[in-house]
Structure formats: C-alpha cells, structure tokens
Design a protein around this motif. Structure first.
Motif, short mmCIF file in Angstrom:
data_model
loop_
_atom_site.label_atom_id
_atom_site.label_comp_id
_atom_site.label_asym_id
_atom_site.label_seq_id
_atom_site.Cartn_x
_atom_site.Cartn_y
_atom_site.Cartn_z
N ASP A 126 -8.59 -0.91 -7.57
CA ASP A 126 -8.67 -2.22 -6.92
C ASP A 126 -8.91 -2.02 -5.43
N ASP A 127 -9.97 -2.64 -4.92
CA ASP A 127 -10.35 -2.43 -3.52
C ASP A 127 -9.34 -2.98 -2.53
N VAL A 128 -8.47 -3.87 -2.95
CA VAL A 128 -7.45 -4.41 -2.06
C VAL A 128 -6.17 -3.58 -2.15
N LEU A 129 -5.71 -3.26 -3.35
CA LEU A 129 -4.47 -2.51 -3.51
C LEU A 129 -4.57 -1.11 -2.92
N ARG A 130 -5.74 -0.52 -2.91
CA ARG A 130 -5.86 0.84 -2.35
C ARG A 130 -5.71 0.85 -0.84
N THR A 131 -5.61 -0.33 -0.20
CA THR A 131 -5.34 -0.36 1.24
C THR A 131 -3.83 -0.27 1.52
N ALA A 132 -2.99 -0.33 0.48
CA ALA A 132 -1.54 -0.18 0.64
C ALA A 132 -1.17 1.29 0.49
N PHE A 133 -0.17 1.73 1.24
CA PHE A 133 0.26 3.14 1.23
C PHE A 133 1.08 3.41 -0.04
N PRO A 134 0.65 4.38 -0.86
CA PRO A 134 1.35 4.65 -2.12
C PRO A 134 2.33 5.83 -2.01
N THR A 135 3.45 5.71 -2.66
CA THR A 135 4.35 6.84 -2.90
C THR A 135 4.83 6.72 -4.34
N VAL A 136 5.36 7.81 -4.86
CA VAL A 136 5.89 7.80 -6.23
C VAL A 136 7.37 8.10 -6.15
N THR A 137 8.17 7.25 -6.79
CA THR A 137 9.61 7.44 -6.80
C THR A 137 10.17 7.11 -8.18
N HIS A 138 10.83 8.06 -8.80
CA HIS A 138 11.46 7.85 -10.11
C HIS A 138 10.49 7.27 -11.13
N GLY A 139 9.27 7.77 -11.15
CA GLY A 139 8.28 7.34 -12.13
C GLY A 139 7.60 6.02 -11.80
N ALA A 140 7.98 5.39 -10.70
CA ALA A 140 7.35 4.14 -10.28
C ALA A 140 6.48 4.39 -9.06
N VAL A 141 5.46 3.58 -8.90
CA VAL A 141 4.60 3.64 -7.72
C VAL A 141 5.07 2.58 -6.75
N ARG A 142 5.28 2.99 -5.51
CA ARG A 142 5.62 2.05 -4.43
C ARG A 142 4.37 1.84 -3.60
N LEU A 143 4.03 0.59 -3.35
CA LEU A 143 2.92 0.24 -2.46
C LEU A 143 3.49 -0.49 -1.26
N ARG A 144 3.13 -0.03 -0.07
CA ARG A 144 3.61 -0.65 1.17
C ARG A 144 2.42 -1.05 2.01
N VAL A 145 2.45 -2.26 2.54
CA VAL A 145 1.33 -2.76 3.34
C VAL A 145 1.15 -1.93 4.60
N ASP A 146 2.23 -1.65 5.33
CA ASP A 146 2.16 -0.88 6.58
C ASP A 146 2.97 0.39 6.42
N PRO A 147 2.32 1.55 6.36
CA PRO A 147 3.07 2.78 6.11
C PRO A 147 4.04 3.15 7.23
N MET A 148 3.84 2.63 8.42
CA MET A 148 4.69 2.99 9.55
C MET A 148 5.89 2.05 9.73
N ASN A 149 6.01 1.06 8.86
CA ASN A 149 7.07 0.07 9.02
C ASN A 149 7.86 -0.05 7.72
N ALA A 150 9.11 0.42 7.75
CA ALA A 150 9.95 0.40 6.54
C ALA A 150 10.22 -1.02 6.05
N ALA A 151 10.13 -2.00 6.94
CA ALA A 151 10.39 -3.39 6.56
C ALA A 151 9.12 -4.11 6.11
N SER A 152 8.01 -3.40 6.06
CA SER A 152 6.74 -4.00 5.65
C SER A 152 6.82 -4.46 4.19
N ARG A 153 5.99 -5.45 3.84
CA ARG A 153 5.96 -5.92 2.44
C ARG A 153 5.66 -4.74 1.52
#
Length: 198
Positions: A126-153
């Motif tokens: 998805d061309d929009v979702l790939r703009t979110a920063f991904p990490t993997v935690t406990h088998g789930a994918v986390r997507l964050r709008v702003d990788p530098m801001n822990a409070a980001s959506r």
C-alpha cells in the motif's frame, strides 16, 4: 564520561542526572552507551522511539566521548566512519542522518526474513501505509506515522488466520478483528492518513 569530555574540551551531552547508563538526545535520534559486564567495552547504540541498533563499540573512553560529541555535532557519517573505524554505520544510520529512516527500515525488514513476512509485504504494497515506520514486536507489526516521536499515531496489526487480522490503535485500545478487505482502510483511518487507492 562527563569528566573525560570536560578534559577534552567537548560536549558529549551527558545529562547531569545520568548515573549508570547514558542516553544523549541528538538531532539524529538518541545515542546511548551500554557498558559490557564481562569486559571493558562501551557499546554505542542509536535509538528512535521503540527501536534501537548497535553501531559499534570501543574500550577507549576518550574515543567514546569523541564519537558521541561528533555524532551530536552532526559530523557526516562518512567522516565518522573514517575517523572511528570501530563504527559500523549501516543503511539505517545513513537514512536516519538524512532524516529518512522509514524506507530503509522497510527494506531491512522485508529482506531479513524476520517476523511476519507475508503481513509485512501486504502492508508495504500500500503506497500510503509504507510511509509509516514499521517495527515487529511479539509477532505483530507496529506502524508509526512519525518514527522520531513516541507519541505519534500508531497501530499494531497481526494476522489471526488467513484473511483475518487483529488491529489495535495505540496506546491502550482493545484489539479489533478486521477482514482482509477492510484491513488497509482501517489502518489508514487509525493512522489518520489520507485515503487513496488501496
């Protein structure tokens, strides 16, 4: 570290309250020092919220202070690599220095074979979702709008079974089950990313 930096005429940014571990905020994320318990070794790590990676280590406290001060001063990575051969500055560190860690993180995750590869590929298409920063935690994918801001959506998504996913908006929302056909729309809405072609 503070005393060594003072003697060397450098500002390593060590907070006055730092005692056992040291984390320094910089324009290129956070830098921390993780001393080894077994041998004299100071491991240098770079962080953005909920994600960190080691970029090298040294047993020389003076070199450690020099590298942290240089990182804080924004010394270009090629100069850092030449000056401090113990550093291993990979693609993610370079992307962070350019202010573009998201694409490098996607590339690293997709090529590593780590985590839920099928789900990662599905989200990355998805061309929009790939703009979110991904990490993997406990088998789930986390997507964050702003990788530098822990409070980001941000959201978590995991595959329950073929064609069915669980998603949660962070922080603290309950998991919700969504179908394959509704996944992209739900994630875009939760991240408040503009709608476009799915």
């Amino acid at each position: 570290m503070r005393e060594t930096a003072r003697r060397r005429g450098l500002d390593a940014g060590v907070p006055v309250w730092a005692a056992d571990d040291v984390t320094v905020e910089t324009v290129r994320g956070y830098v921390s020092v993780d001393p080894s318990d077994e041998v004299r070794l100071f491991r240098v790590r770079v962080h953005i919220p909920d994600f960190s990676w080691e970029i090298g280590g040294t047993d020389d406290l003076a070199l450690l202070v020099d590298v942290i001060a240089a990182w804080r001063d924004g010394v270009p990575l090629d100069v850092l690599s030449a000056r401090f051969p113990f550093l291993e500055l990979g693609e993610l560190a370079e992307a962070l220095a350019r202010g573009e860690p998201t694409a490098a993180q996607w590339t690293g995750l997709l090529s590593s074979g780590f985590g839920p590869g099928g789900l990662l590929r599905r989200l990355h298409r998805d061309d929009v979702l790939r703009t979110a920063f991904p990490t993997v935690t406990h088998g789930a994918v986390r997507l964050r709008v702003d990788p530098m801001n822990a409070a980001s959506r941000q959201v978590l998504v995991r595959e329950l079974r073929e064609g069915c996913y669980e998603v949660a908006r962070l922080p603290g929302a309950a998991w919700v089950e969504v179908s394959d056909t509704g996944l992209v729309s739900w994630l875009r809405a939760a991240l408040d990313v503009p709608r476009g072609p799915a």
